[in-house]
Design a protein around this motif. Structure first.
Motif, PDB file in Angstrom:
ATOM      1  N   MET A 311      30.371  12.464  42.489  1.00  0.00           N
ATOM      2  CA  MET A 311      29.952  13.537  43.385  1.00  0.00           C
ATOM      3  C   MET A 311      29.603  14.796  42.600  1.00  0.00           C
ATOM      4  SD  MET A 311      29.765  12.257  46.370  1.00  0.00           S
ATOM      5  CE  MET A 311      29.328  13.808  47.146  1.00  0.00           C
ATOM      6  N   LEU A 312      30.262  15.019  41.452  1.00  0.00           N
ATOM      7  CA  LEU A 312      29.889  16.154  40.601  1.00  0.00           C
ATOM      8  C   LEU A 312      28.524  15.919  39.970  1.00  0.00           C
ATOM      9  CD1 LEU A 312      31.891  18.548  40.255  1.00  0.00           C
ATOM     10  CD2 LEU A 312      33.063  16.433  40.871  1.00  0.00           C
ATOM     11  N   THR A 313      28.261  14.683  39.583  1.00  0.00           N
ATOM     12  CA  THR A 313      26.934  14.342  39.065  1.00  0.00           C
ATOM     13  C   THR A 313      25.874  14.547  40.145  1.00  0.00           C
ATOM     14  OG1 THR A 313      27.968  12.700  37.612  1.00  0.00           O
ATOM     15  CG2 THR A 313      25.589  12.517  37.942  1.00  0.00           C
ATOM     16  N   LEU A 387      25.513  19.225  32.985  1.00  0.00           N
ATOM     17  CA  LEU A 387      26.613  18.523  33.640  1.00  0.00           C
ATOM     18  C   LEU A 387      27.948  19.201  33.342  1.00  0.00           C
ATOM     19  CD1 LEU A 387      27.383  16.121  35.391  1.00  0.00           C
ATOM     20  CD2 LEU A 387      27.660  14.757  33.307  1.00  0.00           C
ATOM     21  N   HIS A 388      28.126  19.600  32.080  1.00  0.00           N
ATOM     22  CA  HIS A 388      29.361  20.286  31.710  1.00  0.00           C
ATOM     23  C   HIS A 388      29.505  21.607  32.463  1.00  0.00           C
ATOM     24  CE1 HIS A 388      31.740  23.071  29.113  1.00  0.00           C
ATOM     25  NE2 HIS A 388      32.543  22.027  29.038  1.00  0.00           N
ATOM     26  N   ALA A 389      28.409  22.334  32.620  1.00  0.00           N
ATOM     27  CA  ALA A 389      28.447  23.603  33.346  1.00  0.00           C
ATOM     28  C   ALA A 389      28.838  23.386  34.809  1.00  0.00           C
ATOM     29  CB  ALA A 389      27.091  24.303  33.251  1.00  0.00           C
ATOM     30  N   ALA A 429      29.275  10.890  33.611  1.00  0.00           N
ATOM     31  CA  ALA A 429      28.622  10.827  34.915  1.00  0.00           C
ATOM     32  C   ALA A 429      29.451  10.050  35.925  1.00  0.00           C
ATOM     33  CB  ALA A 429      27.237  10.191  34.788  1.00  0.00           C
ATOM     34  N   PHE A 430      30.250   9.093  35.444  1.00  0.00           N
ATOM     35  CA  PHE A 430      31.107   8.352  36.376  1.00  0.00           C
ATOM     36  C   PHE A 430      32.592   8.476  36.012  1.00  0.00           C
ATOM     37  CE2 PHE A 430      28.976   5.271  33.541  1.00  0.00           C
ATOM     38  CZ  PHE A 430      30.046   4.723  32.848  1.00  0.00           C
ATOM     39  N   GLY A 431      32.979   9.645  35.461  1.00  0.00           N
ATOM     40  CA  GLY A 431      34.383  10.003  35.374  1.00  0.00           C
ATOM     41  C   GLY A 431      35.198   9.364  34.288  1.00  0.00           C
TER      42      GLY A 431
END
Length: 612
Positions: A311-313, A387-389, A429-431
């Motif tokens: 979900m973060l991705t 992604l890190h941000a 991307a998938f934790g």
């Protein structure tokens, strides 16, 4: 006879006497002036006594202000002055006390060592029950034992039984208070100053036998009683959650099971529990056998969460405009990276072909998540930074600021410090390759579903009569994106039959995301490390709503090192899956009387109206 004196000799003697006199005068000045403060303090300490009387510790209540979760009562302790009696008499006292106190061999040996010493004051036993106190009082009256006495002492008690045998309610969240009256772990430690108050300090002169001289006592500080705390926790829901996680722990043969229930708009923690737990009234037994049990995994333990991080991705991809929920992406089942030196694959090792992005998230396709993450920018470094941000914006890698002791910040590697490869980006991307706490996950998901506001989780609603101010921490995504994410989470549980059959609740809307993560064992393979076989971390974070699109409660689940009873490629099932446990706890929360405020027909994002 000639004279024996001489002018030179007299002058020499005069110089010697003058030098010695000057030295003595300097030394006297040193003691009288230079060391005056220290010597005066030592003299004061030798002739005065200081007595501190602890104030009554504040009580801890649940959110209703009625159910007592922690309080202080007065018990008795047995003290002795062994230096005042002969050694033979000391041994006789011990022989009479051992059967009264019912001591084992080692405890009896310890008692004998304390009582047969030459100390002026020793504590022989703490927390005596009324039966033992009565027996000691009778022995003192008969003069069977001498130079012993009973003194009152405050004892912290936790009166509510927990949801599992030999536990007290919310033990890991509350912590406990040690013999010195100092809070350890959880709320008791974090709010030590408020709960403990200030002790009363009395100063008096003492005689040569260290006894207080009458009429010399002066109160230096009258002290202040400790403040009571009213929590955000609902005692009824807390008990239900503890019962649910105990059942899941036993069924799944898990190392531990944790659950957190939160109001996503305010950050109020409505229930929070992990099992195994302990009995706060007998913390000493836990300290002697398994002190690690005091640690609360929800705030103090990190793990690789797996696919709940997709979900973060999704946030990063949807914000960048790289994809929409309807964008079609090809799932190839296997994706080679870094010039073929590494790869990622889907859990079932099968390709599902072209599919909508929201379907790829629903069916938890690793390959699609990796492709989307890599596509965030033209370069791997740029995509990694984006992604890190996103992770950092939602609080990963930092403490949430919850008001309990022992919170950790997690582990999020910064690509600016050490550049990521494609495999690092894909795993993230998938934790995988990131370590977080369940509390951080819940806080991030709360922002996803509450209109985009990052909230500060908290467990204390009021200190004394003063309510704690806990406003939002800032807008991290738009309200429009929040509504999109709510729809994606609902799509997960309503589209995939495997989830739909065991997650949906008639009459309510639910949504969320699962995660199943492998566990790296650093001790395996001769110390080189390897993935644990058929043992996984299972997660689910989701919401339940009384009105469509308007989440009421957020629930985060972690099943640590669960053992699947069905372990096939693409199918890892346990008797109680994380999303099944979510359904049970979410239903308990939504049906708890007086827990949720009345809702009005408002869009997500109007947090003030939506929650009050």
């Amino acid at each position: 006879m000639g004279r024996t004196d001489s002018r030179g000799r007299a002058l020499l003697l005069l110089i010697v006497f003058a030098t010695v006199g000057a030295a003595l005068l300097a030394r006297l000045a040193y003691w009288q002036i230079g060391e005056h403060a220290r010597l005066a303090d030592e003299a004061f300490q030798q002739t005065t006594m200081r007595e501190e009387t602890p104030s009554r510790r504040g009580d801890i209540y649940d959110r209703s202000g009625v159910v007592v979760l922690a309080t202080t009562i007065e018990r008795q302790r047995l003290i002795s002055t062994p230096s005042e009696i002969e050694p033979a008499a000391r041994r006789a006292v011990v022989d009479r006390l051992i059967p009264i106190l019912g001591l084992s061999d080692q405890d009896a040996k310890d008692l004998r060592g304390r009582e047969t010493s030459d100390r002026k004051y020793v504590v022989l036993a703490h927390d005596l029950d009324t039966t033992v106190v009565a027996q000691i009082q009778a022995a003192i009256a008969r003069k069977d034992i001498t130079c012993v006495a009973l003194e009152p002492e405050p004892v912290r008690v936790y009166p509510q039984s927990g949801g599992a045998p030999n536990t007290t309610l919310a033990a890991k969240l509350l912590g406990f208070v040690n013999r010195e009256g100092v809070g350890q772990y959880g709320i008791e430690q974090f709010y030590q100053d408020e709960l403990g108050g200030r002790p009363k300090i009395v100063q008096a002169r003492r005689d040569i036998a260290s006894r207080q001289i009458p009429d010399t006592a002066v109160v230096r500080d009258p002290g202040a009683p400790g403040e009571d705390l009213r929590l955000t926790i609902d005692a009824g829901l807390q008990l239900s959650v503890e019962q649910e996680i105990l059942a899941a722990w036993a069924a799944d043969r898990a190392k531990s099971v944790s659950a957190l229930v939160m109001n996503p708009y305010t950050g109020e923690v409505l229930a929070e529990a992990s099992y195994p737990s302990y009995d706060g009234n007998d913390y000493a037994a836990t300290a002697a056998t398994n002190p690690a049990r005091f640690i609360d995994p929800i705030v103090s333990s990190v793990y690789e969460p797996g696919s709940v991080f997709k979900m973060l991705t999704s946030v990063a991809a949807l914000e960048s405009g790289e994809v929409t929920t309807q964008t079609r992406i090809k799932d190839t089942g296997l994706l080679k990276l870094d010039g073929g030196r590494s790869h990622v694959d889907d859990a079932d090792h099968r390709a599902m072909g072209w599919m909508k992005f929201e379907d790829a998230i629903a069916f938890s396709r690793n390959v699609v998540a990796a492709k989307v993450a890599i596509g965030l920018d033209r370069t791997t470094g740029g995509a990694a930074s984006l992604l890190h941000a996103t992770w950092r914006r939602f609080g990963f890698g930092s403490r949430t600021g919850i008001d309990v002791a022992g919170e950790v910040s997690g582990l999020v590697r910064d690509p600016a410090t050490r550049p990521w490869r494609q495999i690092d980006l894909a795993n993230g991307a998938f934790g995988q390759g990131v370590a977080v706490t369940p509390l951080q996950l819940a806080t991030a998901y709360a922002a996803m579903i509450n209109g985009g506001q990052l909230v500060k989780p908290h467990v204390v609603e009021a200190v004394g009569l003063s309510a704690r101010a806990t406003g939002p921490q800032g807008q991290v995504i738009s309200a429009d994106l929040s509504r999109t994410l709510i729809g994606m989470m609902n799509h997960v549980v309503s589209t995939v039959p495997f989830y739909r059959d065991r997650t949906l609740i008639p009459g309510f809307e639910v949504g969320g995301k699962t995660g199943t993560a492998q566990i790296w064992d650093t001790k395996a393979n001769g110390g080189h490390g390897a993935w644990k076989r058929n043992i996984f971390n299972y997660s689910f974070v989701g919401y339940i709503a009384r009105q469509p699109g308007r989440p009421d409660v957020l629930v985060a689940i972690r099943i640590e090192e669960g053992t699947p009873t069905i372990a096939r490629i693409g199918q890892l099932e346990m008797p109680v899956m994380s999303f099944q446990l979510f359904r049970r706890i979410a239903h308990d929360a939504i049906t708890t009387p007086d827990l949720l405020p009345e809702r009005t027909d408002v869009p997500v994002g109007d947090t003030a109206t939506a929650t009050r």
